[in-house]
Design a protein around this motif. Structure first.
Motif, PDB file in Angstrom:
ATOM      1  N   GLY A  58       0.816  -1.199   0.000  1.00  0.00           N
ATOM      2  CA  GLY A  58       0.000   0.000   0.000  1.00  0.00           C
ATOM      3  C   GLY A  58       0.849   1.249   0.000  1.00  0.00           C
ATOM      4  O   GLY A  58       0.438   2.290  -0.492  1.00  0.00           O
ATOM      5  N   ALA A  80       0.460  -5.594   2.054  1.00  0.00           N
ATOM      6  CA  ALA A  80      -0.990  -5.761   2.150  1.00  0.00           C
ATOM      7  C   ALA A  80      -1.417  -7.219   2.080  1.00  0.00           C
ATOM      8  O   ALA A  80      -2.552  -7.545   2.431  1.00  0.00           O
ATOM      9  CB  ALA A  80      -1.677  -4.980   1.028  1.00  0.00           C
ATOM     10  N   SER A  93      -4.626  -3.490   4.813  1.00  0.00           N
ATOM     11  CA  SER A  93      -4.199  -2.572   3.749  1.00  0.00           C
ATOM     12  C   SER A  93      -3.326  -1.453   4.296  1.00  0.00           C
ATOM     13  O   SER A  93      -3.585  -0.268   4.074  1.00  0.00           O
ATOM     14  CB  SER A  93      -5.415  -1.964   3.035  1.00  0.00           C
ATOM     15  OG  SER A  93      -6.251  -2.944   2.510  1.00  0.00           O
TER      16      SER A  93
END
Length: 380
Positions: free
Chosen positions: A282, A297, A322
Protein backbone atom coordinates in the motif's frame (compact mmCIF):
# COMPACT_ATOMS: atom_id res chain seq x y z
CA UNK A 1 19.82 -2.72 -22.27
CA UNK A 2 16.86 -4.69 -23.66
CA UNK A 3 13.59 -5.05 -21.78
CA UNK A 4 14.31 -8.77 -21.51
CA UNK A 5 17.65 -8.14 -19.85
CA UNK A 6 15.99 -5.70 -17.46
CA UNK A 7 13.53 -8.31 -16.27
CA UNK A 8 16.28 -10.85 -15.75
CA UNK A 9 18.41 -8.58 -13.57
CA UNK A 10 17.62 -7.49 -10.05
CA UNK A 11 19.57 -4.74 -8.38
CA UNK A 12 19.67 -3.12 -4.98
CA UNK A 13 22.48 -0.56 -4.80
CA UNK A 14 24.43 -2.75 -7.20
CA UNK A 15 24.00 -6.00 -5.25
CA UNK A 16 21.99 -8.82 -6.80
CA UNK A 17 18.76 -9.95 -5.13
CA UNK A 18 17.23 -13.34 -5.83
CA UNK A 19 13.78 -13.81 -7.34
CA UNK A 20 12.95 -16.56 -4.88
CA UNK A 21 9.92 -16.29 -2.65
CA UNK A 22 10.33 -14.23 0.48
CA UNK A 23 9.59 -16.41 3.51
CA UNK A 24 9.33 -14.79 6.92
CA UNK A 25 8.70 -16.06 10.37
CA UNK A 26 5.40 -14.60 11.58
CA UNK A 27 5.95 -11.98 14.26
CA UNK A 28 3.09 -11.05 16.58
CA UNK A 29 3.87 -7.59 17.86
CA UNK A 30 0.69 -5.95 19.09
CA UNK A 31 2.57 -4.84 22.17
CA UNK A 32 4.83 -2.74 19.91
CA UNK A 33 2.02 -1.01 18.04
CA UNK A 34 -0.09 1.69 19.64
CA UNK A 35 -3.12 3.48 18.22
CA UNK A 36 -2.25 7.16 17.74
CA UNK A 37 -5.34 8.18 15.77
CA UNK A 38 -8.81 6.91 14.94
CA UNK A 39 -10.74 8.44 12.08
CA UNK A 40 -14.42 8.17 11.09
CA UNK A 41 -13.23 8.40 7.48
CA UNK A 42 -10.73 6.27 5.56
CA UNK A 43 -7.25 7.52 6.47
CA UNK A 44 -4.66 6.46 3.90
CA UNK A 45 -1.93 9.02 4.59
CA UNK A 46 -0.14 10.29 7.67
CA UNK A 47 2.49 12.96 8.30
CA UNK A 48 3.96 14.21 11.57
CA UNK A 49 5.33 17.71 12.12
CA UNK A 50 8.62 18.43 13.85
CA UNK A 51 6.57 19.35 16.92
CA UNK A 52 4.81 15.98 16.91
CA UNK A 53 1.43 17.00 15.49
CA UNK A 54 -0.20 14.27 13.39
CA UNK A 55 -1.95 15.02 10.09
CA UNK A 56 -4.13 12.60 8.14
CA UNK A 57 -5.09 12.31 4.48
CA UNK A 58 -8.74 11.27 4.13
CA UNK A 59 -9.58 10.38 0.49
CA UNK A 60 -13.10 10.67 -0.91
CA UNK A 61 -13.67 6.99 -1.74
CA UNK A 62 -17.23 5.67 -2.25
CA UNK A 63 -19.09 5.95 1.04
CA UNK A 64 -16.69 8.64 2.27
CA UNK A 65 -18.37 11.59 0.54
CA UNK A 66 -18.60 13.60 3.78
CA UNK A 67 -14.89 13.41 4.50
CA UNK A 68 -13.10 16.66 5.28
CA UNK A 69 -10.12 15.35 3.28
CA UNK A 70 -7.31 16.65 5.49
CA UNK A 71 -7.23 16.44 9.28
CA UNK A 72 -5.10 17.36 12.24
CA UNK A 73 -5.23 15.03 15.24
CA UNK A 74 -5.83 16.96 18.44
CA UNK A 75 -4.56 16.14 21.95
CA UNK A 76 -7.59 13.90 22.54
CA UNK A 77 -6.82 11.80 19.47
CA UNK A 78 -9.75 13.23 17.50
CA UNK A 79 -9.46 14.18 13.83
CA UNK A 80 -10.45 17.78 13.11
CA UNK A 81 -10.58 19.55 9.72
CA UNK A 82 -7.37 21.26 8.62
CA UNK A 83 -6.89 24.05 7.66
CA UNK A 84 -10.63 24.60 8.06
CA UNK A 85 -13.23 26.54 6.11
CA UNK A 86 -14.02 25.87 2.48
CA UNK A 87 -10.87 23.80 1.94
CA UNK A 88 -12.51 20.97 3.91
CA UNK A 89 -16.14 21.17 2.76
CA UNK A 90 -16.10 20.37 -0.97
CA UNK A 91 -19.21 18.72 -2.42
CA UNK A 92 -19.97 17.42 -5.88
CA UNK A 93 -20.59 20.25 -8.31
CA UNK A 94 -18.56 22.81 -6.41
CA UNK A 95 -15.36 24.50 -7.55
CA UNK A 96 -12.44 22.21 -6.72
CA UNK A 97 -9.55 24.56 -7.44
CA UNK A 98 -9.40 25.97 -3.89
CA UNK A 99 -10.71 23.00 -1.96
CA UNK A 100 -9.56 19.47 -1.23
CA UNK A 101 -11.44 17.04 -3.48
CA UNK A 102 -9.60 13.69 -3.57
CA UNK A 103 -6.56 13.71 -1.30
CA UNK A 104 -4.38 10.79 -2.35
CA UNK A 105 -1.22 11.51 -0.34
CA UNK A 106 0.26 13.85 2.23
CA UNK A 107 3.85 14.34 3.28
CA UNK A 108 6.04 16.55 5.42
CA UNK A 109 9.66 17.36 4.71
CA UNK A 110 12.71 19.05 6.20
CA UNK A 111 11.23 22.56 6.16
CA UNK A 112 8.28 21.40 8.32
CA UNK A 113 5.60 22.30 5.79
CA UNK A 114 2.81 19.94 4.79
CA UNK A 115 2.29 18.89 1.16
CA UNK A 116 -1.02 17.51 -0.05
CA UNK A 117 -1.55 15.61 -3.31
CA UNK A 118 -5.09 16.21 -4.57
CA UNK A 119 -6.28 14.21 -7.60
CA UNK A 120 -9.07 16.75 -8.05
CA UNK A 121 -11.97 14.33 -8.58
CA UNK A 122 -13.46 11.30 -6.81
CA UNK A 123 -12.77 7.88 -8.36
CA UNK A 124 -14.49 7.49 -11.72
CA UNK A 125 -14.79 11.24 -12.31
CA UNK A 126 -12.71 13.66 -14.34
CA UNK A 127 -11.15 16.64 -12.53
CA UNK A 128 -12.02 20.15 -13.60
CA UNK A 129 -9.17 22.31 -14.83
CA UNK A 130 -6.97 23.30 -11.89
CA UNK A 131 -8.60 20.94 -9.39
CA UNK A 132 -5.80 18.36 -9.63
CA UNK A 133 -3.07 20.06 -7.63
CA UNK A 134 -0.27 20.02 -5.10
CA UNK A 135 -0.89 22.16 -2.03
CA UNK A 136 1.72 23.30 0.49
CA UNK A 137 0.53 24.41 3.95
CA UNK A 138 1.99 25.93 7.09
CA UNK A 139 1.49 23.26 9.78
CA UNK A 140 1.11 25.83 12.58
CA UNK A 141 -1.38 28.24 11.03
CA UNK A 142 -2.92 26.29 8.14
CA UNK A 143 -1.92 29.09 5.75
CA UNK A 144 -1.81 28.00 2.14
CA UNK A 145 1.75 28.64 1.01
CA UNK A 146 1.56 27.36 -2.54
CA UNK A 147 -0.84 25.67 -4.97
CA UNK A 148 0.68 23.97 -8.01
CA UNK A 149 -1.34 22.72 -10.96
CA UNK A 150 -0.07 21.91 -14.43
CA UNK A 151 -1.13 22.11 -18.06
CA UNK A 152 -2.23 19.17 -20.21
CA UNK A 153 1.32 18.91 -21.50
CA UNK A 154 2.40 17.79 -18.02
CA UNK A 155 -0.85 16.17 -16.83
CA UNK A 156 -2.77 15.06 -19.95
CA UNK A 157 -6.32 13.70 -19.70
CA UNK A 158 -6.27 10.46 -17.74
CA UNK A 159 -3.19 11.38 -15.69
CA UNK A 160 -3.58 11.19 -11.92
CA UNK A 161 -1.20 12.47 -9.27
CA UNK A 162 -0.36 9.73 -6.81
CA UNK A 163 2.53 10.17 -4.38
CA UNK A 164 5.12 12.87 -3.77
CA UNK A 165 8.68 13.24 -2.55
CA UNK A 166 10.97 16.27 -2.38
CA UNK A 167 14.75 16.34 -2.59
CA UNK A 168 16.37 19.75 -2.45
CA UNK A 169 14.42 22.01 -4.81
CA UNK A 170 12.93 19.15 -6.81
CA UNK A 171 9.42 17.78 -6.36
CA UNK A 172 8.83 14.28 -7.72
CA UNK A 173 5.23 13.12 -8.24
CA UNK A 174 4.10 9.85 -9.76
CA UNK A 175 1.25 9.61 -12.27
CA UNK A 176 -0.76 6.49 -11.52
CA UNK A 177 -3.26 7.06 -14.33
CA UNK A 178 -1.16 6.92 -17.48
CA UNK A 179 2.18 6.15 -15.88
CA UNK A 180 4.99 8.64 -15.55
CA UNK A 181 6.80 10.98 -13.19
CA UNK A 182 6.44 14.75 -12.94
CA UNK A 183 9.51 16.68 -11.74
CA UNK A 184 8.99 20.30 -10.73
CA UNK A 185 11.85 22.62 -9.82
CA UNK A 186 10.73 24.94 -7.01
CA UNK A 187 13.56 27.38 -7.75
CA UNK A 188 13.14 27.78 -11.51
CA UNK A 189 9.46 26.89 -11.87
CA UNK A 190 10.29 24.49 -14.70
CA UNK A 191 8.44 21.17 -14.90
CA UNK A 192 9.24 17.92 -16.71
CA UNK A 193 7.07 14.91 -17.50
CA UNK A 194 9.24 11.79 -17.89
CA UNK A 195 8.71 8.13 -18.81
CA UNK A 196 5.19 9.05 -19.89
CA UNK A 197 3.07 5.97 -20.56
CA UNK A 198 6.12 3.73 -20.72
CA UNK A 199 5.61 0.02 -20.02
CA UNK A 200 8.12 0.18 -17.16
CA UNK A 201 5.71 2.55 -15.38
CA UNK A 202 2.66 0.31 -15.73
CA UNK A 203 1.53 -3.04 -14.36
CA UNK A 204 2.86 -5.85 -16.52
CA UNK A 205 -0.17 -8.13 -16.13
CA UNK A 206 2.00 -10.74 -14.44
CA UNK A 207 2.27 -9.16 -11.01
CA UNK A 208 -1.29 -9.09 -9.68
CA UNK A 209 -2.51 -6.68 -7.02
CA UNK A 210 -3.42 -8.83 -4.02
CA UNK A 211 -4.84 -8.55 -0.53
CA UNK A 212 -4.68 -10.63 2.63
CA UNK A 213 -3.98 -14.28 1.97
CA UNK A 214 -3.08 -13.58 -1.65
CA UNK A 215 -6.64 -12.77 -2.72
CA UNK A 216 -6.57 -11.10 -6.14
CA UNK A 217 -8.31 -7.74 -5.85
CA UNK A 218 -11.21 -7.12 -8.24
CA UNK A 219 -14.66 -5.57 -8.36
CA UNK A 220 -17.99 -7.38 -8.65
CA UNK A 221 -17.47 -7.92 -12.39
CA UNK A 222 -13.99 -9.31 -11.98
CA UNK A 223 -12.30 -6.09 -13.15
CA UNK A 224 -8.89 -5.72 -11.54
CA UNK A 225 -7.32 -2.38 -10.61
CA UNK A 226 -4.95 -0.99 -13.20
CA UNK A 227 -2.77 1.38 -11.20
CA UNK A 228 0.35 2.67 -12.91
CA UNK A 229 3.42 4.17 -11.19
CA UNK A 230 2.41 4.63 -7.57
CA UNK A 231 4.84 4.29 -4.69
CA UNK A 232 7.88 6.54 -4.87
CA UNK A 233 11.11 7.21 -2.99
CA UNK A 234 14.25 9.28 -3.57
CA UNK A 235 17.32 8.21 -1.60
CA UNK A 236 19.05 10.51 0.87
CA UNK A 237 21.78 11.45 -1.59
CA UNK A 238 19.33 12.29 -4.36
CA UNK A 239 21.01 9.79 -6.67
CA UNK A 240 18.23 7.27 -7.22
CA UNK A 241 14.52 7.59 -7.96
CA UNK A 242 12.63 4.45 -6.88
CA UNK A 243 9.08 3.55 -7.90
CA UNK A 244 6.62 0.67 -8.08
CA UNK A 245 3.09 -0.21 -9.00
CA UNK A 246 1.24 -1.74 -6.01
CA UNK A 247 1.96 -5.31 -7.13
CA UNK A 248 5.64 -4.64 -7.81
CA UNK A 249 8.38 -5.13 -8.68
CA UNK A 250 10.37 -2.29 -7.13
CA UNK A 251 12.38 -0.38 -9.78
CA UNK A 252 14.78 2.53 -9.97
CA UNK A 253 16.46 4.97 -12.33
CA UNK A 254 19.10 7.63 -11.72
CA UNK A 255 17.75 11.12 -11.01
CA UNK A 256 20.43 12.55 -13.30
CA UNK A 257 19.01 10.56 -16.20
CA UNK A 258 15.48 11.80 -15.52
CA UNK A 259 16.75 15.38 -15.58
CA UNK A 260 18.70 14.90 -18.81
CA UNK A 261 16.32 16.31 -21.42
CA UNK A 262 18.59 15.08 -24.22
CA UNK A 263 17.32 11.58 -23.46
CA UNK A 264 13.92 10.50 -24.78
CA UNK A 265 11.40 8.57 -22.70
CA UNK A 266 12.19 5.47 -24.75
CA UNK A 267 15.87 5.85 -23.93
CA UNK A 268 15.11 6.39 -20.26
CA UNK A 269 12.97 3.25 -20.14
CA UNK A 270 16.02 1.21 -21.13
CA UNK A 271 17.87 2.53 -18.07
CA UNK A 272 15.26 1.46 -15.53
CA UNK A 273 16.58 -1.28 -13.25
CA UNK A 274 14.49 -3.81 -11.35
CA UNK A 275 15.50 -3.66 -7.70
CA UNK A 276 13.54 -6.50 -6.13
CA UNK A 277 10.38 -8.54 -6.19
CA UNK A 278 7.95 -7.37 -3.51
CA UNK A 279 4.53 -8.39 -2.24
CA UNK A 280 1.56 -6.16 -3.01
CA UNK A 281 2.08 -2.98 -1.03
CA UNK A 282 0.00 0.00 0.00
CA UNK A 283 2.91 2.33 0.63
CA UNK A 284 6.56 2.74 1.48
CA UNK A 285 9.04 4.91 3.29
CA UNK A 286 12.83 4.96 3.27
CA UNK A 287 15.41 5.70 5.94
CA UNK A 288 18.79 7.39 5.80
CA UNK A 289 20.56 4.01 5.69
CA UNK A 290 18.81 3.18 2.43
CA UNK A 291 16.36 0.66 3.90
CA UNK A 292 12.91 0.36 2.38
CA UNK A 293 9.89 -0.15 4.62
CA UNK A 294 7.16 -1.98 2.69
CA UNK A 295 3.52 -1.90 3.78
CA UNK A 296 2.74 -5.52 2.90
CA UNK A 297 -0.99 -5.76 2.15
CA UNK A 298 -0.89 -9.51 1.55
CA UNK A 299 0.44 -10.44 4.99
CA UNK A 300 -0.60 -7.56 7.30
CA UNK A 301 2.99 -6.68 8.09
CA UNK A 302 5.74 -4.15 7.61
CA UNK A 303 8.82 -5.55 5.91
CA UNK A 304 12.27 -3.98 5.86
CA UNK A 305 14.34 -4.44 2.70
CA UNK A 306 18.01 -3.52 3.16
CA UNK A 307 20.38 -2.14 0.49
CA UNK A 308 22.07 -5.56 0.52
CA UNK A 309 18.78 -7.26 -0.33
CA UNK A 310 18.13 -8.71 3.13
CA UNK A 311 14.50 -8.83 4.26
CA UNK A 312 13.12 -8.89 7.76
CA UNK A 313 9.69 -8.51 9.32
CA UNK A 314 9.49 -5.41 11.49
CA UNK A 315 5.96 -6.03 12.72
CA UNK A 316 2.99 -8.22 11.85
CA UNK A 317 -0.47 -7.55 13.23
CA UNK A 318 -4.04 -8.37 12.21
CA UNK A 319 -4.94 -4.69 12.52
CA UNK A 320 -2.66 -3.91 9.57
CA UNK A 321 -5.45 -4.13 6.98
CA UNK A 322 -4.20 -2.57 3.75
CA UNK A 323 -1.37 -0.70 5.49
CA UNK A 324 -0.67 2.36 3.41
CA UNK A 325 1.69 5.34 3.12
CA UNK A 326 4.29 5.04 5.89
CA UNK A 327 6.03 7.87 7.72
CA UNK A 328 9.06 8.03 10.06
CA UNK A 329 9.14 11.06 12.35
CA UNK A 330 12.13 12.86 13.86
CA UNK A 331 12.04 10.63 16.93
CA UNK A 332 12.33 7.48 14.79
CA UNK A 333 8.73 6.43 15.25
CA UNK A 334 7.03 4.67 12.36
CA UNK A 335 3.43 5.64 11.58
CA UNK A 336 1.14 3.25 9.71
CA UNK A 337 -2.34 4.18 8.42
CA UNK A 338 -4.68 1.21 8.02
CA UNK A 339 -7.39 2.30 5.56
CA UNK A 340 -8.86 -1.17 4.82
CA UNK A 341 -8.80 -0.36 1.09
CA UNK A 342 -8.94 -4.01 0.05
CA UNK A 343 -12.41 -4.14 1.65
CA UNK A 344 -13.84 -1.43 -0.62
CA UNK A 345 -16.36 -2.76 -3.15
CA UNK A 346 -14.22 -2.08 -6.23
CA UNK A 347 -11.44 -4.20 -4.73
CA UNK A 348 -13.60 -6.71 -2.85
CA UNK A 349 -15.78 -8.45 -5.44
CA UNK A 350 -18.46 -5.77 -5.20
CA UNK A 351 -18.84 -5.90 -1.41
CA UNK A 352 -18.11 -2.85 0.73
CA UNK A 353 -16.89 -4.24 4.06
CA UNK A 354 -14.89 -1.33 5.47
CA UNK A 355 -15.68 -0.48 9.08
CA UNK A 356 -14.92 2.66 11.03
CA UNK A 357 -12.96 3.67 12.97
CA UNK A 358 -9.94 3.69 10.68
CA UNK A 359 -6.75 3.30 12.67
CA UNK A 360 -3.33 4.87 12.47
CA UNK A 361 -0.80 2.77 14.36
CA UNK A 362 2.69 3.69 15.52
CA UNK A 363 5.78 2.05 16.93
CA UNK A 364 9.37 3.03 17.81
CA UNK A 365 12.01 1.78 15.43
CA UNK A 366 14.74 -0.42 16.91
CA UNK A 367 18.37 0.44 16.21
CA UNK A 368 18.70 -2.74 14.19
CA UNK A 369 16.60 -5.63 12.96
CA UNK A 370 18.08 -9.06 12.32
CA UNK A 371 21.43 -7.49 11.52
CA UNK A 372 19.99 -4.63 9.47
CA UNK A 373 20.98 -1.20 10.80
CA UNK A 374 17.96 1.12 10.76
CA UNK A 375 18.25 4.87 10.22
CA UNK A 376 16.07 7.95 10.37
CA UNK A 377 13.42 8.96 7.89
CA UNK A 378 14.45 10.64 4.63
CA UNK A 379 12.94 14.13 4.76
CA UNK A 380 14.20 15.52 1.47
Amino acid sequence: MSSHSITRRLFLNGIAVGLASYPFEKVEAKEQLSVVAQSPFIASGVAVSHEGEIFLGLPRFPGMEKTFSLARVNSSGQSIPFPGGSWNTWQKGQDGTRAFVMVNAIHLFRDNTLWVVDQGAPPGSQPQAGAQKLVQLDVKTGRIIRVLSFSDAIMPPGARFNDLRIHGNLIFVTDSGLGGVIIHNLSTGKTLRRLSGQKVMRNDGIHLHKGIGGRILADGNGKRPDTASDDIEVDASGTWFYFAVPAGPLKRIKVADLLDTAQTDNQLAQKVEIVAEIPSIGGTCMDTHGNFYLADAENSRITVLSPQGKRATLVQDDRLISPDALFIDRHRRLYIPCPQLQKLAFLNNGRNEVRAPFLVLSMPLPESLEGISLGEGVEG
